[in-house]
Scaffold this active site. Structure first.
Site, mmCIF file in Angstrom:
data_model
loop_
_atom_site.group_PDB
_atom_site.id
_atom_site.type_symbol
_atom_site.label_atom_id
_atom_site.label_comp_id
_atom_site.label_asym_id
_atom_site.label_seq_id
_atom_site.Cartn_x
_atom_site.Cartn_y
_atom_site.Cartn_z
ATOM 1 N N ASP A 185 -4.823 -7.342 6.174
ATOM 2 C CA ASP A 185 -3.450 -7.051 5.722
ATOM 3 C C ASP A 185 -2.569 -8.285 5.881
ATOM 4 O OD1 ASP A 185 -3.836 -4.425 4.968
ATOM 5 O OD2 ASP A 185 -2.955 -3.551 6.780
ATOM 6 N N ILE A 228 -5.785 6.755 9.020
ATOM 7 C CA ILE A 228 -4.892 7.913 9.164
ATOM 8 C C ILE A 228 -5.666 9.231 9.119
ATOM 9 C CG2 ILE A 228 -3.020 9.193 8.029
ATOM 10 C CD1 ILE A 228 -1.719 6.503 7.387
ATOM 11 N N THR A 229 -6.702 9.311 8.276
ATOM 12 C CA THR A 229 -7.461 10.562 8.207
ATOM 13 C C THR A 229 -8.227 10.823 9.511
ATOM 14 O OG1 THR A 229 -9.200 9.352 7.035
ATOM 15 C CG2 THR A 229 -7.700 10.662 5.695
ATOM 16 N N HIS A 261 0.840 -1.208 0.000
ATOM 17 C CA HIS A 261 0.000 0.000 0.000
ATOM 18 C C HIS A 261 0.874 1.257 0.000
ATOM 19 C CE1 HIS A 261 -3.853 -2.017 1.840
ATOM 20 N NE2 HIS A 261 -3.631 -2.364 0.599
#
Length: 492
Positions: free
Chosen positions: A191, A408-409, A87
């Site tokens: 993941d 993350i945002t 990613h």
């Protein structure tokens, strides 16, 4: 506690006594009177929470100076050590963080462990405000028999291993088994499943560590089960990660249509992101694939599946007791409605044979310093809008503020809010007035204790070395894993 081996002097010779604030801060203050209008702010942790907090403070206060302290030698936290190697687009935020770190009003000090090398109280003495943004560096334990068996790992450690986290570099998971079980159904679980099943040639041009790539090339894992206590409606992963799993080359999904009975009507009321996710799951589980997709699945040599309504009860050992051979799962049913839905055991159990168990039931924060309040049940620093309860001038942002949730945002928004609250307090006169010495005092303290901080320009030298090493094999970088080697490269 044992010393960190790359320190200048042995632990026993360190000066641990803090200079009395009356002497130390006042003496430094005499030399910093011209900076009276410069708020000195310290951020602990250089992951997304730390950098986004620093970015907000620098952008919205033209004179603020922000120092970022980090226990690793290198910056960026989970962007470097948590985001999956396939990613790379998610790691682009590093460019933004680099611009922040290069500001002449920002400084980075790596290789400094707050709570060990310097106390939070010492930071509070030296700065007008301190923000704790050190994230969640531990994992939730399973607390079941057999958890200590070889072949059982936390997903956090496994991710750290393939992403080059120094403390996990010698993990050496045995991938010689046929079946792996991942406990938990969040994005980290997907993941890990994806990395286990992705053809190794698809990972060769990523920044995965060479050791992990070598192990994955030799891997015999063909089947991965991703197990959750609750049902399809409660999965924590997002549609992007699910779509990647469904489309993963050389693999096929194994979903039991019976798990999805009656869901068609229930998902109509769901919020749009959840509805889209459920529709994709439902289609994959119940609809007959087209000719091309059917042929792709038929030729797949690897498979993954979601097991719902199963809760881990015991890790089963091999006959010689030397490693994991399976996991006993309690069959569950759901009680309650909405957010209060919980899984309760029905009394039935089933054994699932496997040679690798990865626990992905959540990260958790650790207490950093006895002077900082900490809620061990929630795994957070108690706070009101980022203000640490009962400790004026101390703030928190990111996972240590709200718990290990979101992407993350989410952390960006949360960190901007903490920065905003801090600046409001500064404007309202709630923070100490007069000059504070900031890093000048802390660097002198660290020097007296034999601690050598790594600057951002030092990191850029290590970064260039990693990129150079990666070029030989067509990778974006080959991560440095050994802190001693990093310090040697920097001339220490």
């Amino acid at each position: 506690m044992a010393p960190r081996c790359w320190r200048w002097r042995p632990w026993s010779s360190w000066t641990r006594t803090r200079l009395p604030p009356s002497r130390s801060i006042q003496n430094f203050g005499q030399h910093f009177s011209t900076q009276e209008q410069t708020p000195q702010i310290c951020v602990v942790g250089s992951g997304p929470a730390g950098f986004y907090t620093a970015q907000h403070l620098l952008k919205h206060h033209s004179r603020a100076h922000v120092d970022i302290y980090e226990k690793q030698l290198v910056p960026f936290g989970l962007v470097r050590f948590g985001v999956a190697p396939d990613h790379p687009e998610v790691k682009n935020v590093i460019n933004t963080f680099t611009q922040t770190a290069r500001s002449d009003r920002c400084a980075f000090y790596g290789n400094v462990e707050v709570g060990r090398d310097v106390t939070v109280q010492e930071l509070r003495d030296a700065y007008h405000a301190v923000v704790l943004s050190y994230g969640a560096e531990d994992h939730q334990a399973l607390d079941i028999p057999g958890e200590e068996l070889p072949g059982v790992f936390s997903a956090r450690a496994f991710v750290g291993w393939y992403n080059g986290l120094p403390e996990n570099r010698e993990l050496a998971p045995d991938l010689s088994c046929d079946t792996a079980v991942i406990l938990g159904q969040g994005n980290v679980a997907l993941d890990v499943a994806r990395i286990l099943l992705t053809p190794s040639d698809h990972l060769e041009k990523t920044d995965i560590t060479e050791a992990a790539l070598g192990a994955l090339r030799q891997s015999r894992v063909k089947t991965v089960w991703i197990v959750g206590r609750r049902g399809p409606l409660q999965v924590a992963f997002t549609i992007k990660e699910l779509r990647e799993m469904i489309q993963l080359p050389g693999t096929r999904p194994m979903l039991d249509p019976a798990d999805f009975l009656g869901l068609q009507d229930r998902i109509k009321e769901a919020a749009r992101p959840r509805k889209r996710l459920m529709e994709l799951l439902l289609r994959t589980a119940t609809e007959k694939p087209g000719v091309e997709e059917a042929a792709r699945r038929a030729s797949a040599s690897r498979a993954w599946g979601l097991r719902f309504f199963r809760s881990p009860q015991q890790v089963l050992p091999s006959p010689d007791g030397r490693r994991v051979a399976g996991i006993r799962l309690a069959v569950t049913r759901l009680e309650g409605i909405g957010e209060a839905t919980r899984a309760v055991p029905t009394g039935d159990v089933e054994d699932l044979p496997c040679g690798l168990v990865l626990s992905s039931i959540g990260y958790k924060s650790r207490p950093i310093d006895p002077s900082v309040p900490f809620d061990p049940k929630l795994g957070v620093v108690p706070n009101m809008e980022g203000r640490v309860v009962d400790v004026p001038g101390l703030y928190c942002s990111g996972w240590v503020k709200r718990g290990p949730t979101g992407v993350i945002t989410t952390t960006m928004t949360d960190s901007f809010l903490t920065g905003q609250i801090l600046l409001q307090d500064l404007k309202a006169g709630h923070l100490p007035s007069g000059p504070r010495p900031g890093s000048a005092f802390i660097k002198a303290l660290l020097d007296s204790r034999g601690v050598w901080p790594v600057s951002f320009s030092d990191w850029e030298k290590l970064d260039a070395e990693e990129v150079s090493r990666g070029q030989a094999s067509g990778k974006p970088r080959e991560k440095l894993l050994d802190p001693q080697e990093m310090l040697r490269l920097l001339g220490h």
